[in-house]
Design an enzyme around this catalytic site. Structure first.
Site, PDB file in Angstrom:
ATOM      1  N   GLN A 147     -12.626  18.812  -4.479  1.00 46.01           N
ATOM      2  CA  GLN A 147     -13.761  19.399  -5.212  1.00 46.01           C
ATOM      3  C   GLN A 147     -13.842  18.839  -6.642  1.00 46.01           C
ATOM      4  O   GLN A 147     -14.287  19.528  -7.558  1.00 46.01           O
ATOM      5  CB  GLN A 147     -13.648  20.923  -5.231  1.00 46.01           C
ATOM      6  CG  GLN A 147     -14.099  21.583  -3.935  1.00 46.01           C
ATOM      7  CD  GLN A 147     -15.566  21.281  -3.606  1.00 46.01           C
ATOM      8  OE1 GLN A 147     -16.393  21.105  -4.485  1.00 46.01           O
ATOM      9  NE2 GLN A 147     -15.879  21.207  -2.328  1.00 46.01           N
ATOM     10  N   SER A 148     -13.451  17.599  -6.830  1.00 44.49           N
ATOM     11  CA  SER A 148     -13.452  16.992  -8.163  1.00 44.49           C
ATOM     12  C   SER A 148     -14.861  16.878  -8.747  1.00 44.49           C
ATOM     13  O   SER A 148     -15.758  16.283  -8.134  1.00 44.49           O
ATOM     14  CB  SER A 148     -12.826  15.599  -8.080  1.00 44.49           C
ATOM     15  OG  SER A 148     -13.104  14.861  -9.257  1.00 44.49           O
ATOM     16  N   ASN A 149     -15.036  17.415  -9.946  1.00 46.43           N
ATOM     17  CA  ASN A 149     -16.309  17.255 -10.669  1.00 46.43           C
ATOM     18  C   ASN A 149     -16.457  15.818 -11.153  1.00 46.43           C
ATOM     19  O   ASN A 149     -17.566  15.278 -11.181  1.00 46.43           O
ATOM     20  CB  ASN A 149     -16.352  18.187 -11.877  1.00 46.43           C
ATOM     21  CG  ASN A 149     -16.229  19.636 -11.477  1.00 46.43           C
ATOM     22  OD1 ASN A 149     -16.982  20.120 -10.634  1.00 46.43           O
ATOM     23  ND2 ASN A 149     -15.279  20.349 -12.067  1.00 46.43           N
ATOM     24  N   ALA A 167     -15.271  13.100  -9.714  1.00 47.60           N
ATOM     25  CA  ALA A 167     -15.627  12.234  -8.583  1.00 47.60           C
ATOM     26  C   ALA A 167     -17.122  12.370  -8.277  1.00 47.60           C
ATOM     27  O   ALA A 167     -17.827  11.367  -8.091  1.00 47.60           O
ATOM     28  CB  ALA A 167     -14.793  12.599  -7.358  1.00 47.60           C
TER      29      ALA A 167
END
Ligand SMILES: *Cc1c(COP(=O)(O)O)cnc(C)c1O
Length: 328
Positions: free
Chosen positions: A72-74, A76
């Site tokens: 859930q990387s912002n 990325a």
């Protein structure tokens, strides 16, 4: 002093808004800088760093960006969105992506056409090896990769937040009182490093505080120090920052990265209902929880006028529906 090139991509300056109800409760003037409004699909702090990182990629004629993060990387997601916007390819090394549901940021990554390479937590701990393997494979396929480190946090990414200090100072009414403190979450250290450098370069009247959302304050002090030293050397910055000047408040990590406490989840609902602003469960809820807790224990620590950076993360919220339901 050498300033690196930048591609203007973020919607800036972001507004500064007062948090009236919470300020009254705590007896301070608390405001929030809406770094969650830097863009819709590019919401958050990472776009500020990517303006410099992607300018460097373009200068080197790279056609593919490679970066990493959690499922859930912002960071990325912002990279995938901007790569699509700039017409370049994006490869994401995402921890735990194989098991993760297609929702929130991960869903957007896929919509933007990013190539997702799932990595295990063990592989993620040696991410430089995975980056090297991926870059070699891309070159074998005739592509020209540009590797962006976790969170975009290096000497180049830090420029995004060096710039924000000037922006904050320009937003303070002339002759009016300035902020005493600026507070942000610390996840990979680039935001805090940039703010510290910017505050020194501009002789800002406020102090900078970070609140770590994983690991320990000691770990992040070293990481931030590394970014500071690198930036000062590469860009000939006329400043000196000692380790003791890096202020990181520990104690709000909860169970670990991406694992907020029930109290932090309740704070998300409270701030949403009191102020109409939604914090994210991974970064800003922890940092804001830390700020309020310290205000309760040491009301004078931050001075009267406090600026909290809302650094984004709204899409990860949609992966926490179950956890949030329990506190609604
Ligand atoms: C990445 C991130 C942070 C932390 O910023 P760093 O520069 O990585 O320390 C804070 N808030 C949100 C929403 C983020 O995505």
């Amino acid at each position: 002093m050498k300033v690196p090139p930048r591609i203007p991509l973020a919607m800036v300056p972001t507004p500064i808004e007062p948090l009236r109800r919470i300020s009254a409760q705590y007896g301070v003037e608390l405001s929030v800088k809406r770094e969650d409004l830097t863009g819709l699909l590019t919401t958050g702090n990472k776009i500020r760093k990517l303006e410099y990182l992607l300018a460097d990629a373009r200068e080197r004629a790279c056609d593919t960006v490679v970066t990493c993060g959690g499922a859930q990387s912002n960071h990325a997601r912002a990279t995938a969105a901007l790569a699509a916007q700039l017409g370049i390819q994006c490869v994401l090394l995402l921890r735990g992506a194989r098991e993760a549901a297609l929702e929130g940021n991960l869903l957007l990554d896929r919509l933007f056409g990013a190539e997702i390479l799932p990595v295990t937590p063990d592989e993620y701990r040696r991410i430089d090896e995975a980056f090297a393997r991926t870059a070699n494979e891309l070159m074998r396929r005739g592509r020209k990769p540009y590797v962006i480190p976790e969170g975009g946090s290096n000497h180049l990414g830090a420029w995004g937040y060096i710039q924000v200090v000037e922006e904050i100072m320009a937003q303070t009414p002339a002759g009016g009182p300035s902020f005493d403190s600026v507070v942000c979450a610390v996840g990979s250290g680039g935001t805090l490093a940039g703010l510290l450098l910017g505050a020194k370069l501009s002789q800002a009247p406020f102090r900078i505080w970070g609140i770590n959302v994983s690991d320990t304050a000691a770990y992040f002090k070293q990481r931030v120090l590394g970014i500071l030293r690198e930036a000062i050397a590469i860009y000939d910055l006329p400043v000196e920052i000692r380790e003791s000047e890096i202020e990181i408040l520990d104690g709000y990590v909860g169970e670990g990265y991406g694992r907020p406490t029930p109290e932090q989840l309740r704070l998300i609902t409270q701030v949403a209902q009191q102020e109409g602003i939604v914090l994210d469960p991974v970064y800003t809820a922890k940092a804001f929880c830390g700020l309020l807790d310290r205000l309760k224990k040491e009301p004078d620590r931050f001075g009267k006028r406090i600026l909290f950076l809302h650094t984004g993360g709204v899409f990860s919220l949609f992966a926490y529906g179950g956890a949030l339901e329990a506190v609604l």
